[in-house]
Scaffold this motif. Structure first.
Motif, PDB file in Angstrom:
ATOM      1  N   THR A 172       6.137   1.679   1.322  1.00  0.00           N
ATOM      2  CA  THR A 172       7.572   2.345   0.815  1.00  0.00           C
ATOM      3  C   THR A 172       7.483   2.867  -0.605  1.00  0.00           C
ATOM      4  O   THR A 172       8.077   3.905  -1.071  1.00  0.00           O
ATOM      5  CB  THR A 172       8.476   1.506   1.080  1.00  0.00           C
ATOM      6  N   ILE A 173       7.148   1.885  -1.445  1.00  0.00           N
ATOM      7  CA  ILE A 173       6.985   2.103  -3.010  1.00  0.00           C
ATOM      8  C   ILE A 173       5.887   3.523  -3.003  1.00  0.00           C
ATOM      9  O   ILE A 173       6.301   4.257  -3.847  1.00  0.00           O
ATOM     10  CB  ILE A 173       6.630   0.842  -3.576  1.00  0.00           C
ATOM     11  N   GLN A 174       4.978   3.227  -2.638  1.00  0.00           N
ATOM     12  CA  GLN A 174       3.880   4.422  -2.781  1.00  0.00           C
ATOM     13  C   GLN A 174       4.484   5.777  -2.336  1.00  0.00           C
ATOM     14  O   GLN A 174       4.122   6.697  -2.978  1.00  0.00           O
ATOM     15  CB  GLN A 174       2.514   4.027  -1.946  1.00  0.00           C
ATOM     16  N   LYS A 175       5.169   5.708  -1.184  1.00  0.00           N
ATOM     17  CA  LYS A 175       5.565   6.945  -0.528  1.00  0.00           C
ATOM     18  C   LYS A 175       6.371   7.481  -1.383  1.00  0.00           C
ATOM     19  O   LYS A 175       6.691   8.769  -1.730  1.00  0.00           O
ATOM     20  CB  LYS A 175       6.379   6.704   0.624  1.00  0.00           C
ATOM     21  N   MET A 176       7.453   6.543  -2.169  1.00  0.00           N
ATOM     22  CA  MET A 176       8.626   7.304  -2.965  1.00  0.00           C
ATOM     23  C   MET A 176       8.034   7.838  -4.324  1.00  0.00           C
ATOM     24  O   MET A 176       8.450   8.686  -5.010  1.00  0.00           O
ATOM     25  CB  MET A 176       9.689   6.242  -3.248  1.00  0.00           C
ATOM     26  N   GLU A 193      13.407   0.921  -9.958  1.00  0.00           N
ATOM     27  CA  GLU A 193      14.242   1.718  -8.782  1.00  0.00           C
ATOM     28  C   GLU A 193      13.472   1.740  -7.539  1.00  0.00           C
ATOM     29  O   GLU A 193      14.216   1.493  -6.402  1.00  0.00           O
ATOM     30  CB  GLU A 193      14.457   3.138  -9.322  1.00  0.00           C
ATOM     31  N   ALA A 194      12.073   2.108  -7.628  1.00  0.00           N
ATOM     32  CA  ALA A 194      11.523   2.134  -6.453  1.00  0.00           C
ATOM     33  C   ALA A 194      11.432   0.694  -5.535  1.00  0.00           C
ATOM     34  O   ALA A 194      11.366   0.612  -4.592  1.00  0.00           O
ATOM     35  CB  ALA A 194      10.095   2.622  -6.645  1.00  0.00           C
ATOM     36  N   ALA A 195      11.212  -0.315  -6.552  1.00  0.00           N
ATOM     37  CA  ALA A 195      11.161  -1.712  -5.963  1.00  0.00           C
ATOM     38  C   ALA A 195      12.401  -1.950  -5.126  1.00  0.00           C
ATOM     39  O   ALA A 195      12.352  -2.700  -4.222  1.00  0.00           O
ATOM     40  CB  ALA A 195      10.472  -2.848  -6.987  1.00  0.00           C
ATOM     41  N   ALA A 196      13.488  -1.864  -5.893  1.00  0.00           N
ATOM     42  CA  ALA A 196      14.839  -2.092  -5.027  1.00  0.00           C
ATOM     43  C   ALA A 196      14.954  -1.134  -3.832  1.00  0.00           C
ATOM     44  O   ALA A 196      15.688  -1.854  -3.099  1.00  0.00           O
ATOM     45  CB  ALA A 196      15.993  -1.894  -6.413  1.00  0.00           C
ATOM     46  N   ILE A 197      14.875  -0.055  -3.847  1.00  0.00           N
ATOM     47  CA  ILE A 197      14.873   0.788  -2.787  1.00  0.00           C
ATOM     48  C   ILE A 197      13.870   0.347  -1.629  1.00  0.00           C
ATOM     49  O   ILE A 197      14.390   0.202  -0.475  1.00  0.00           O
ATOM     50  CB  ILE A 197      14.866   2.170  -2.871  1.00  0.00           C
ATOM     51  N   ALA A 198      13.156  -0.093  -2.035  1.00  0.00           N
ATOM     52  CA  ALA A 198      11.902  -0.648  -1.044  1.00  0.00           C
ATOM     53  C   ALA A 198      12.464  -1.977  -0.500  1.00  0.00           C
ATOM     54  O   ALA A 198      12.070  -2.228   0.657  1.00  0.00           O
ATOM     55  CB  ALA A 198      10.642  -0.749  -1.679  1.00  0.00           C
ATOM     56  N   ALA A 199      13.021  -2.714  -1.306  1.00  0.00           N
ATOM     57  CA  ALA A 199      13.592  -4.148  -0.864  1.00  0.00           C
ATOM     58  C   ALA A 199      14.665  -3.830   0.162  1.00  0.00           C
ATOM     59  O   ALA A 199      14.714  -4.423   1.204  1.00  0.00           O
ATOM     60  CB  ALA A 199      14.086  -4.898  -1.993  1.00  0.00           C
ATOM     61  N   LEU A 201      14.892  -0.832   2.172  1.00  0.00           N
ATOM     62  CA  LEU A 201      14.396  -0.481   3.265  1.00  0.00           C
ATOM     63  C   LEU A 201      13.686  -1.446   4.235  1.00  0.00           C
ATOM     64  O   LEU A 201      13.384  -1.275   5.460  1.00  0.00           O
ATOM     65  CB  LEU A 201      13.643   0.629   3.063  1.00  0.00           C
ATOM     66  N   SER A 202      13.176  -2.478   3.518  1.00  0.00           N
ATOM     67  CA  SER A 202      12.104  -3.293   4.222  1.00  0.00           C
ATOM     68  C   SER A 202      12.881  -4.485   4.694  1.00  0.00           C
ATOM     69  O   SER A 202      12.292  -5.441   5.202  1.00  0.00           O
ATOM     70  CB  SER A 202      11.016  -3.567   3.369  1.00  0.00           C
ATOM     71  N   GLY A 203      14.069  -5.015   3.976  1.00  0.00           N
ATOM     72  CA  GLY A 203      14.845  -6.116   4.318  1.00  0.00           C
ATOM     73  C   GLY A 203      14.212  -7.160   3.519  1.00  0.00           C
ATOM     74  O   GLY A 203      14.341  -8.325   3.741  1.00  0.00           O
ATOM     75  N   ASP A 204      13.366  -6.956   2.536  1.00  0.00           N
ATOM     76  CA  ASP A 204      12.497  -7.881   1.762  1.00  0.00           C
ATOM     77  C   ASP A 204      13.824  -8.416   0.864  1.00  0.00           C
ATOM     78  O   ASP A 204      13.935  -7.730  -0.330  1.00  0.00           O
ATOM     79  CB  ASP A 204      11.457  -7.334   0.973  1.00  0.00           C
ATOM     80  N   ARG A 205      13.813  -9.864   0.661  1.00  0.00           N
ATOM     81  CA  ARG A 205      14.602 -10.388  -0.329  1.00  0.00           C
ATOM     82  C   ARG A 205      14.045 -11.053  -1.428  1.00  0.00           C
ATOM     83  O   ARG A 205      14.444 -11.536  -2.317  1.00  0.00           O
ATOM     84  CB  ARG A 205      15.647 -11.470   0.759  1.00  0.00           C
TER      85      ARG A 205
END
Length: 212
Positions: A172-176, A193-199, A201-205
């Motif tokens: 997700t980060i790479q795509k953004m 920002e990319a890491a937060a959005i990826a978190a 979209l992935s449900g990664d806490r």
């Protein structure tokens, strides 16, 4: 009837009837009485930067506030606009950017306003990512059923729905960061920002880290 509706939507889109607003650097909170400058871009069809619009910022202290303040933004670069406002004395502020192009406005999630010298409770990466998913205009093109209490923004849905997909974080980060797409623009996201959005979209806490 369905074919007619699809044809009408397609015609409206072809005539340039929609745009996407992307906020550049969204604070996590504001301090009451302090001035803040909000900078954003307006892209026709999500890609082409627009210099011929007159955006406005609506600052309200409640979701439906008849006493809201409306401020005119000025162009600061190619398709880029900025507007300065003072954080009002309230617990949360509701910001809406009127794009000046059809119904393509952007209402942000309400942001906390605190007294000088105090800090709000920190946001989790997922909550920050949800806030940025809206502020960056992602929800204009991608439906997402995971958005809690989503602001009532226009949704064109030209990209895949992203709710409940739990996308791999690194992908997700790479795509953004490097969309390499004729439809999806490069929003110039910072690593944070990319890491937060990826978190989101992935449900990664896991804690979103990085910087620009």
């Amino acid at each position: 009837m369905l074919k007619l509706a699809s044809a009408l939507i397609a015609g409206w889109m072809t005539m340039g009837g929609w745009a996407v607003v992307t906020v550049q650097d969204l604070p996590e909170y504001f301090v009451v009485g302090q001035p803040y400058t909000l900078e954003f871009k307006v892209r026709q069809h999500g890609r082409t930067l627009m210099n011929n619009v007159q955006p406005q910022l609506v600052v309200a202290t409640a979701a439906h506030n008849n006493n809201a303040t409306t401020l005119l933004a000025t162009r600061s670069g190619d398709g880029t606009y900025r507007v300065t406002f003072t954080a009002p004395p309230t617990n949360r502020v509701y910001l809406t950017i009127i794009s000046g192009w059809g119904a393509s406005d952007l209402s942000l999630y309400p942001l906390p306003v605190v007294a000088a010298g105090t800090l709000p409770a920190p946001l989790s990466p997922i909550d920050r990512g949800q806030m940025l998913f809206v502020a960056k205009g992602c929800n204009a093109c991608h439906e997402n059923s995971d958005l809690a209490d989503r602001p009532a923004n226009q949704s064109i849905v030209v990209g895949p729905a992203l709710g409940g997909r739990h996308l791999p974080r690194e992908y997700t980060i790479q795509k953004m960061k490097n969309p390499n797409s004729e439809k999806m623009p490069d929003l110039g996201l910072s690593d944070t920002e990319a890491a937060a959005i990826a978190a989101f979209l992935s449900g990664d806490r896991a804690t979103a880290t990085g910087g620009r």
